[in-house]
Design a protein around this motif. Structure first.
Motif, PDB file in Angstrom:
ATOM      1  N   ASP A 279      -0.609  -3.865   6.785  1.00  0.00           N
ATOM      2  CA  ASP A 279      -0.505  -4.120   5.357  1.00  0.00           C
ATOM      3  C   ASP A 279      -0.172  -2.816   4.633  1.00  0.00           C
ATOM      4  OD1 ASP A 279      -2.861  -2.617   5.085  1.00  0.00           O
ATOM      5  OD2 ASP A 279      -4.133  -4.399   5.135  1.00  0.00           O
ATOM      6  N   LYS A 280      -0.009  -2.886   3.309  1.00  0.00           N
ATOM      7  CA  LYS A 280       0.447  -1.716   2.543  1.00  0.00           C
ATOM      8  C   LYS A 280      -0.495  -0.528   2.679  1.00  0.00           C
ATOM      9  CE  LYS A 280       3.512  -3.221  -1.169  1.00  0.00           C
ATOM     10  NZ  LYS A 280       3.688  -3.300  -2.643  1.00  0.00           N
ATOM     11  N   ASP A 281      -1.795  -0.799   2.562  1.00  0.00           N
ATOM     12  CA  ASP A 281      -2.764   0.304   2.607  1.00  0.00           C
ATOM     13  C   ASP A 281      -2.779   0.963   3.983  1.00  0.00           C
ATOM     14  OD1 ASP A 281      -3.417  -0.172  -0.014  1.00  0.00           O
ATOM     15  OD2 ASP A 281      -5.099  -1.493   0.464  1.00  0.00           O
ATOM     16  N   GLU A 282      -2.804   0.142   5.038  1.00  0.00           N
ATOM     17  CA  GLU A 282      -2.791   0.710   6.393  1.00  0.00           C
ATOM     18  C   GLU A 282      -1.496   1.449   6.670  1.00  0.00           C
ATOM     19  OE1 GLU A 282      -5.133  -1.215   9.858  1.00  0.00           O
ATOM     20  OE2 GLU A 282      -3.961  -2.785   8.906  1.00  0.00           O
ATOM     21  N   GLY A 283      -0.371   0.865   6.196  1.00  0.00           N
ATOM     22  CA  GLY A 283       0.910   1.518   6.399  1.00  0.00           C
ATOM     23  C   GLY A 283       0.978   2.874   5.715  1.00  0.00           C
ATOM     24  N   TRP A 284       0.444   2.943   4.501  1.00  0.00           N
ATOM     25  CA  TRP A 284       0.445   4.202   3.754  1.00  0.00           C
ATOM     26  C   TRP A 284      -0.443   5.230   4.454  1.00  0.00           C
ATOM     27  CZ3 TRP A 284       2.773   7.432   0.991  1.00  0.00           C
ATOM     28  CH2 TRP A 284       2.137   8.350   0.146  1.00  0.00           C
ATOM     29  N   GLN A 285      -1.560   4.792   4.992  1.00  0.00           N
ATOM     30  CA  GLN A 285      -2.455   5.706   5.696  1.00  0.00           C
ATOM     31  C   GLN A 285      -1.781   6.278   6.938  1.00  0.00           C
ATOM     32  OE1 GLN A 285      -5.364   6.672   4.502  1.00  0.00           O
ATOM     33  NE2 GLN A 285      -5.758   8.040   6.227  1.00  0.00           N
TER      34      GLN A 285
END
Length: 906
Positions: A279-285
């Motif tokens: 998801d977006k948050d995991e991808g950004w991390q």
């Protein structure tokens, strides 16, 4: 009589040849499923069979026309010529059948590709990887799971997960004596894998020694990147599925990764784990971890970096590679350049290396036709759900699906292709396999391959979400070189001015552009070699006579436009094979138009277009027909035709209609069936003994229709029915048969005056026999308007596991709703109704009404909208454009409202 006898011999021989061809195709598909490809000799033989079939059909058609026109006894020369051609074709068929016996090798293994090692995350593996680790851990601890398969698209993180399993296995204290890690790659060799295993076990003996060594040990085999079924016993690995006493005493576990779910099935995996994108948050991390810099102090840089990360679509490979390509980069211009690269405006060595790795899934497709079918996805914009029917129409128009006897067979072939692409982790299907999508990075890969490919698909072009009216000189040069152009969902009101011819252009798709109202006269003259033209869902109100310049046109789709008549010049398109005019107010076609289209095989005029009865004879050689039947004579002539969509309208004297009369063996059933304004029909009889493909059933203004007579269980004969719409059927008293339809998504009832109970008392009898039967298993939309005598929907509470919207109006006698407690669960269920009526409802459980969404003013306005909207248009557009099927259904109603207000109708 000699000519007739030779023709019969020819047709019989052709049928034998086609049976031989089908046998070869089945064998080839079996071999291709194992990663092999057909030989050039076999493909050449199959192509010859197709040509021979076309020649045979054409000869039979020519001979029959000669007989029909009355010259069968007079034109001796024509009969003699036909007899000679039949004899010649028969000899060629015999030669092809002999040639088949010499084709000893039907498939060969594809050449190997180099293994490209890609970077992996060495830091935090993310929440999603962690959750999959826990799943694997639980499976390894479970004695019932011996073989565990992990699958997903290239770059999704399968190898990373395998490395984490290997690293974590000691912490889990599973008691394994040996953990063996082997990477198979695409073109693995059993000898190499066996040597790798022996080396890790410190053995240098043959396979029997490996087997004896591991048989009495607790071991875990991690087999990474498996591309096809592998018998692990040939590696010396004891089979975990062995039910001997030894297996119960020792832990024998195998975990493997693959891009194909089919490999998981063929390996008999006890547990299948599909890896999804982050998801977006995991991808950004994950992106920040590989960026190796702190962006928090630079807000402007962080904003564009997040945009770059979002364009990676949650694919770990893309996030890692892009992140590592921008280490400690603080120059905003450099970030904007990367943004352009990822948006497809530029290609770079970074993009090339990443896409080259992903391309291995494309290269693994067993046949070039499958590869070309996949490349067609780049004719649609990114982030768009594609209706599978639209995709299959595209493949048909491009000639990628070519051997079929009926449109139903072609559709099944198209669904098989989609299944193969999905199992290769190249596409994702949704919503009961009605729509399909491609991951953004995979879409980039398709465009990257198409832009560099040679041959029949060497040049592609897609425009979207722009105003596109005139071409610059540079763009003009691009058009001249292109073979396929797609302009979808653009805010455009005119087409570009083409001042020069585009001789290479073969395919042009201009879809879903409502502002486009006309085609410039010079436009079609500039593409003389065009074979595929799709103008569906545009605002075009006239087909210019210049279409006659498209001498090579084979596929024309003008569905959902404002065109009201077809020019007589259309008959000059002698090569036209497919003409789609769905939902055009055409009325009866001009006399002689169809007879001039001598190669036409697919015709869709549904639901308003029709032809004269005397012209129906020209449709005998067709593979698909959709049209309106407005007389008993037309209905009788269509009874032995391959009907796909049919509208039976204003036929008098018809009292009983049997569904079985609308189909014949080999043709299948209609997908859309409509009856309108037939005032004498009393019964509809369903006697068919096999499953049918009917998706939409619409009944309008049938005042005497009193019952449906079923000779077979409805859910057995209508397994894919999605929409039932019934209006102005004043004698109908019940619709019990809709109760258990497995895929029914929308039920609409309006002005059925005699109906007192929607589902009669038989439901209670069913529940007594089996109380676990689910009622309305897939129903999402229930609309009941103007049923004054309706006392109850059912006498007992029903299951509605997927219900999301109910619209009730004009039902003053209805006092109770048959909802079980907990009907809403975690979903929002919207009920549209009159506020005063809602307040007077009686409830067995007072908690139930509090679970529904409140009736706001906005909801009441939307409810009022249904009263003025032509419901057949509403449902047609909702299902045709896939909004009911789309993942984001919250925008559906607002879209239809805005679309209706902005459209003009006659």
């Amino acid at each position: 009589m000699q000519a007739e006898v030779r023709l019969l011999d020819l047709v019989g021989a052709m049928e034998d040849l086609k049976a031989m061809r089908n046998s070869v195709l089945r064998e080839i598909e079996l071999q291709e499923g194992k990663g092999k490809q057909r030989t050039q000799k076999v493909q050449a033989w199959l192509d010859k069979v197709v040509v021979m079939d076309q020649c045979t059909n054409q000869l039979v058609i020519d001979f029959s026309r000669c007989c029909v026109t009355g010259f069968c006894s007079l034109n001796i020369y024509s009969r003699l010529n036909a007899s000679r051609k039949a004899t010649k074709l028969k000899k060629e068929i015999d030669e092809l059948m002999k040639e088949k016996n010499h084709l000893s090798v039907l498939a060969k293994r594809r050449p190997s590709n180099p293994v490209i090692d890609m970077p992996m995350s060495t830091t935090n593996v993310g929440i999603m990887i962690g959750s999959n680790l826990r799943i694997v851990c639980d499976c390894l601890a479970d004695k019932t799971f011996g073989m565990i398969g992990i699958y997903g698209m290239g770059g999704i993180g399968k190898t990373t997960l395998m490395k984490e399993i290997e690293r974590s296995i000691d912490d889990w204290n599973m008691g394994f004596d040996y953990v063996i890690y082997v990477r198979a790659s695409y073109e693995h060799h059993v000898e190499d894998l066996r040597d790798c295993i022996a080396e890790q076990l410190s053995l240098c003996e043959p396979i029997e020694t490996i087997f004896k060594f591991l048989k009495y040990k607790n071991f875990l085999l991690l087999l990474d990147d498996l591309w096809e079924e592998l018998d692990i016993t040939v590696l010396g690995i004891p089979d975990p599925h062995d039910n001997s006493v030894i297996t119960t005493l020792y832990k024998h576990k195998v975990v493997f990764t693959t891009r194909s779910k089919q490999v998981c099935d063929s390996m008999r995996a006890d547990k299948k784990i599909k890896l999804e994108c982050l998801d977006k948050d995991e991808g950004w991390q994950l992106f920040k971890e590989n960026l190796a810099m702190n962006l928090e102090g630079i807000p402007s840089l962080e904003e564009v970096a997040k945009e770059v990360a979002n364009l990676c679509g949650g694919l770990p490979l893309a996030l890692i590679m892009v992140g590592r390509a921008m280490p400690n980069q603080t120059w905003v211009a450099k970030w904007n350049l990367m943004l352009d690269q990822l948006q497809g405006r530029l290609f770079s060595s970074l993009c090339d290396s990443m896409l080259l790795y992903l391309r291995s899934s494309y290269d693994s497709l067993a046949h070039e036709t499958l590869q070309q079918c996949f490349l067609c996805f780049c004719l649609w914009p990114k982030r768009k759900l594609i209706l599978i029917e639209d995709l299959i129409k595209c493949w048909l128009g491009f000639g990628l699906i070519y051997y079929f006897d009926s449109i139903s067979e072609a559709y099944m072939h198209g669904c098989y292709i989609i299944k193969v692409l999905e199992e290769a982790s190249l596409v994702i299907t949704h919503d009961n396999r009605t729509v399909v999508e491609v991951h953004e990075v995979i879409h980039d890969m398709a465009q990257w391959i198409a832009s560099r490919a040679e041959g029949d698909h060497k040049a592609w072009f897609v425009k979207q979400n722009i105003i596109f009216e005139q071409l610059s000189s540079e763009e003009m040069e691009t058009w001249i070189q292109l073979e396929r152009v797609s302009i979808i969902n653009c805010d455009m009101n005119s087409l570009p001015e083409l001042q020069r011819q585009c001789p290479n252009l073969l395919s042009l798709s201009i879809q879903h552009n409502q502002r486009l109202e006309n085609l410039p006269k010079i436009f079609l003259r500039q593409m003389p070699n065009l074979t595929y033209l799709n103008l569906s869902s545009t605002g075009i109100d006239e087909l210019p006579t210049e279409i006659t310049h498209l001498f090579n046109l084979e596929f024309l789709d003008i569905s959902h436009t404002r065109i009201k008549s077809l020019p007589h010049e259309l008959g000059n398109l002698k090569k036209l094979k497919c003409l789609l005019c769905g939902y055009l107010f055409l009325g009866k076609l001009q006399a002689g138009l169809l007879s001039n289209l001598c190669n036409l095989q697919v015709l869709d005029l549904y639901p308003y277009g029709c032809v004269e009865p005397k012209e129906l004879e020209t449709l005998r050689g067709f593979k698909s027909i959709g049209m309106c039947a407005s007389s008993n004579e037309i209905l009788r002539q269509l009874s032995d035709s391959p009907i796909v969509n049919i509208n039976i309208q204003e036929i008098e004297g018809l009292q009983t209609l049997q569904f079985s009369s609308l189909t014949s063996e080999g043709h299948g059933w209609p997908k859309e069936f409509q009856i309108r304004s037939c005032t004498t029909i009393q019964n509809l009889v369903i006697t068919h003994g096999t499953k049918i493909s009917l998706k939409f059933l619409r009944l309008f203004d049938l005042p005497k229709l009193g019952s449906f007579i079923w000779r077979i269980e409805p859910k057995e004969v209508l397994p894919v029915l999605q929409l039932v719409q019934i209006e102005e059927c004043h004698s109908l008293t019940s619709l019990h048969w809709v109760l258990h339809l497995p895929l029914l998504r929308a039920l609409f009832l309006k002005n059925c005056d005699a109906m007192e109970e929607l589902v009669n008392g038989e439901v209670g009898e069913i529940e007594e026999e089996d109380d676990v039967i689910t009622t309305f298993p897939k129903l999402k939309y229930l609309t009941i308007l103007g049923l004054p005598k309706l006392v109850k929907i059912s006498h007992c509470a029903l299951d509605f596991p997927h219900l999301s919207e109910v619209h009730l109006e004009g039902c003053p006698s209805l006092k109770r709703l048959p909802f079980k407690p907990g009907i809403v669960n975690n979903r929002g269920l919207l009920v549209k109704c009159e506020k005063k009526w809602w307040e007077k409802l009686e409830w067995d459980d007072a908690i139930v009404p509090s679970q529904f969404c409140s009736n706001s003013t906005e909801d009441e306005e939307i409810a009022n909208f249904f009263g003025i909207f032509p419901i057949h248009v509403f449902f047609h557009f909702s299902f045709s454009f896939g909004f009911v099927c789309a993942a984001n259904e919250s925008i559906f109603l607002s879209f239809v409202c805005s679309w209706w207000c902005s459209s003009t109708w006659s």
